[in-house]
Design a protein around this motif. Structure first.
Motif, PDB file in Angstrom:
ATOM      1  N   LYS A   1      18.589   3.390  57.607  1.00  0.00           N
ATOM      2  CA  LYS A   1      18.117   2.029  57.838  1.00  0.00           C
ATOM      3  C   LYS A   1      18.771   1.115  56.815  1.00  0.00           C
ATOM      4  CE  LYS A   1      15.105  -1.146  59.191  1.00  0.00           C
ATOM      5  NZ  LYS A   1      15.322  -1.914  60.347  1.00  0.00           N
ATOM      6  N   ALA A   2      19.456   0.080  57.293  1.00  0.00           N
ATOM      7  CA  ALA A   2      20.027  -0.911  56.385  1.00  0.00           C
ATOM      8  C   ALA A   2      18.892  -1.652  55.694  1.00  0.00           C
ATOM      9  CB  ALA A   2      20.907  -1.886  57.149  1.00  0.00           C
ATOM     10  N   LEU A   3      19.071  -1.944  54.420  1.00  0.00           N
ATOM     11  CA  LEU A   3      18.043  -2.657  53.665  1.00  0.00           C
ATOM     12  C   LEU A   3      18.381  -4.139  53.585  1.00  0.00           C
ATOM     13  CD1 LEU A   3      17.600  -0.121  50.740  1.00  0.00           C
ATOM     14  CD2 LEU A   3      16.084  -0.482  52.677  1.00  0.00           C
ATOM     15  N   PRO A   4      17.360  -4.996  53.586  1.00  0.00           N
ATOM     16  CA  PRO A   4      17.616  -6.440  53.443  1.00  0.00           C
ATOM     17  C   PRO A   4      18.290  -6.738  52.103  1.00  0.00           C
ATOM     18  CG  PRO A   4      15.315  -6.019  54.043  1.00  0.00           C
ATOM     19  CD  PRO A   4      15.945  -4.699  53.742  1.00  0.00           C
ATOM     20  N   THR A   5      19.171  -7.715  52.083  1.00  0.00           N
ATOM     21  CA  THR A   5      19.916  -8.035  50.863  1.00  0.00           C
ATOM     22  C   THR A   5      19.009  -8.456  49.711  1.00  0.00           C
ATOM     23  OG1 THR A   5      20.275 -10.281  51.673  1.00  0.00           O
ATOM     24  CG2 THR A   5      22.015  -8.673  52.082  1.00  0.00           C
ATOM     25  N   GLU A   6      17.844  -9.017  49.995  1.00  0.00           N
ATOM     26  CA  GLU A   6      16.956  -9.432  48.901  1.00  0.00           C
ATOM     27  C   GLU A   6      16.281  -8.236  48.207  1.00  0.00           C
ATOM     28  OE1 GLU A   6      15.203  -9.951  52.888  1.00  0.00           O
ATOM     29  OE2 GLU A   6      16.768 -11.095  51.959  1.00  0.00           O
ATOM     30  N   ILE A   7      16.333  -7.052  48.813  1.00  0.00           N
ATOM     31  CA  ILE A   7      15.758  -5.854  48.200  1.00  0.00           C
ATOM     32  C   ILE A   7      16.785  -5.134  47.338  1.00  0.00           C
ATOM     33  CG2 ILE A   7      14.863  -3.539  48.701  1.00  0.00           C
ATOM     34  CD1 ILE A   7      13.436  -4.663  51.073  1.00  0.00           C
ATOM     35  N   ILE A   8      18.052  -5.147  47.749  1.00  0.00           N
ATOM     36  CA  ILE A   8      19.097  -4.398  47.056  1.00  0.00           C
ATOM     37  C   ILE A   8      19.679  -5.237  45.930  1.00  0.00           C
ATOM     38  CG2 ILE A   8      21.331  -3.262  47.318  1.00  0.00           C
ATOM     39  CD1 ILE A   8      20.647  -2.836  50.239  1.00  0.00           C
ATOM     40  N   SER A   9      19.683  -4.688  44.709  1.00  0.00           N
ATOM     41  CA  SER A   9      20.240  -5.402  43.565  1.00  0.00           C
ATOM     42  C   SER A   9      21.640  -4.918  43.218  1.00  0.00           C
ATOM     43  CB  SER A   9      19.316  -5.264  42.351  1.00  0.00           C
ATOM     44  OG  SER A   9      19.228  -3.905  41.977  1.00  0.00           O
TER      45      SER A   9
ATOM     46  N   SER B   1      23.860   1.235  50.222  1.00  0.00           N
ATOM     47  CA  SER B   1      24.086   0.627  51.539  1.00  0.00           C
ATOM     48  C   SER B   1      22.896   0.767  52.481  1.00  0.00           C
ATOM     49  CB  SER B   1      25.323   1.238  52.193  1.00  0.00           C
ATOM     50  OG  SER B   1      25.139   2.605  52.423  1.00  0.00           O
ATOM     51  N   GLY B   2      21.923   1.598  52.134  1.00  0.00           N
ATOM     52  CA  GLY B   2      20.766   1.771  52.997  1.00  0.00           C
ATOM     53  C   GLY B   2      19.808   2.785  52.418  1.00  0.00           C
ATOM     54  N   ALA B   3      18.843   3.195  53.249  1.00  0.00           N
ATOM     55  CA  ALA B   3      17.838   4.167  52.815  1.00  0.00           C
ATOM     56  C   ALA B   3      17.396   4.988  54.010  1.00  0.00           C
ATOM     57  CB  ALA B   3      16.643   3.460  52.190  1.00  0.00           C
ATOM     58  N   SER B   4      16.772   6.116  53.713  1.00  0.00           N
ATOM     59  CA  SER B   4      16.203   6.964  54.745  1.00  0.00           C
ATOM     60  C   SER B   4      14.979   7.666  54.163  1.00  0.00           C
ATOM     61  CB  SER B   4      17.231   7.992  55.229  1.00  0.00           C
ATOM     62  OG  SER B   4      16.736   8.670  56.369  1.00  0.00           O
ATOM     63  N   ILE B   5      14.163   8.217  55.034  1.00  0.00           N
ATOM     64  CA  ILE B   5      12.981   8.968  54.606  1.00  0.00           C
ATOM     65  C   ILE B   5      13.147  10.405  55.088  1.00  0.00           C
ATOM     66  CG2 ILE B   5      10.474   9.187  54.755  1.00  0.00           C
ATOM     67  CD1 ILE B   5      10.380   6.172  55.338  1.00  0.00           C
ATOM     68  N   LEU B   6      13.070  11.353  54.151  1.00  0.00           N
ATOM     69  CA  LEU B   6      13.189  12.771  54.492  1.00  0.00           C
ATOM     70  C   LEU B   6      11.912  13.265  55.164  1.00  0.00           C
ATOM     71  CD1 LEU B   6      14.876  14.144  51.228  1.00  0.00           C
ATOM     72  CD2 LEU B   6      15.965  13.340  53.335  1.00  0.00           C
ATOM     73  N   GLY B   7      11.975  14.446  55.722  1.00  0.00           N
ATOM     74  CA  GLY B   7      10.833  15.022  56.416  1.00  0.00           C
ATOM     75  C   GLY B   7       9.601  15.184  55.552  1.00  0.00           C
ATOM     76  N   ASP B   8       9.787  15.357  54.223  1.00  0.00           N
ATOM     77  CA  ASP B   8       8.647  15.513  53.321  1.00  0.00           C
ATOM     78  C   ASP B   8       8.132  14.174  52.790  1.00  0.00           C
ATOM     79  OD1 ASP B   8      10.579  14.762  51.484  1.00  0.00           O
ATOM     80  OD2 ASP B   8      10.419  16.560  50.261  1.00  0.00           O
ATOM     81  N   GLY B   9       8.706  13.055  53.281  1.00  0.00           N
ATOM     82  CA  GLY B   9       8.262  11.723  52.859  1.00  0.00           C
ATOM     83  C   GLY B   9       9.053  11.125  51.714  1.00  0.00           C
ATOM     84  N   THR B  10       9.999  11.873  51.159  1.00  0.00           N
ATOM     85  CA  THR B  10      10.817  11.377  50.057  1.00  0.00           C
ATOM     86  C   THR B  10      11.780  10.311  50.567  1.00  0.00           C
ATOM     87  OG1 THR B  10      10.747  13.544  49.002  1.00  0.00           O
ATOM     88  CG2 THR B  10      12.464  12.025  48.256  1.00  0.00           C
ATOM     89  N   VAL B  11      11.829   9.172  49.881  1.00  0.00           N
ATOM     90  CA  VAL B  11      12.770   8.111  50.216  1.00  0.00           C
ATOM     91  C   VAL B  11      14.074   8.376  49.482  1.00  0.00           C
ATOM     92  CG1 VAL B  11      13.234   5.623  50.065  1.00  0.00           C
ATOM     93  CG2 VAL B  11      10.920   6.437  50.574  1.00  0.00           C
ATOM     94  N   VAL B  12      15.191   8.327  50.189  1.00  0.00           N
ATOM     95  CA  VAL B  12      16.500   8.521  49.583  1.00  0.00           C
ATOM     96  C   VAL B  12      17.354   7.275  49.839  1.00  0.00           C
ATOM     97  CG1 VAL B  12      16.497  11.034  49.698  1.00  0.00           C
ATOM     98  CG2 VAL B  12      17.368   9.736  51.626  1.00  0.00           C
TER      99      VAL B  12
END
Length: 71
Positions: free
Chosen positions: A25-33, A38-49
């Motif tokens: 999932k692309a992240l909004p520019t106001e979130i990324i410093s 370039s983006g983020a994902s959520i693993l099966g165990d709930g960990t955000v990468v």
């Protein structure tokens, strides 16, 4: 092999931790410093990468002065 513009790079790794199929999932520019993410994902165990922006990473590494170098 990874490319950024006309440059080509290779990555050497000691071992692979695992392999995942991800929906990125692309992240909004106001979130990324940093343009290194370039983006983020959520693993099966709930960990955000966070997803590394490889071309930006290599552009930034080329701009660094090596340790011990005289600028």
């Amino acid at each position: 092999m990874i490319g950024a513009a006309e440059k080509r790079f290779g990555l050497i790794v000691d071992s692979m931790v695992g392999e995942e199929e991800l929906v990125i999932k692309a992240l909004p520019t106001e979130i990324i410093s940093s343009d290194l993410v370039s983006g983020a994902s959520i693993l099966g165990d709930g960990t955000v990468v966070l997803i590394l922006n490889v071309p930006a990473f290599f552009r930034a590494s080329l701009a660094l002065t090596p340790l011990g170098a005289i600028a």
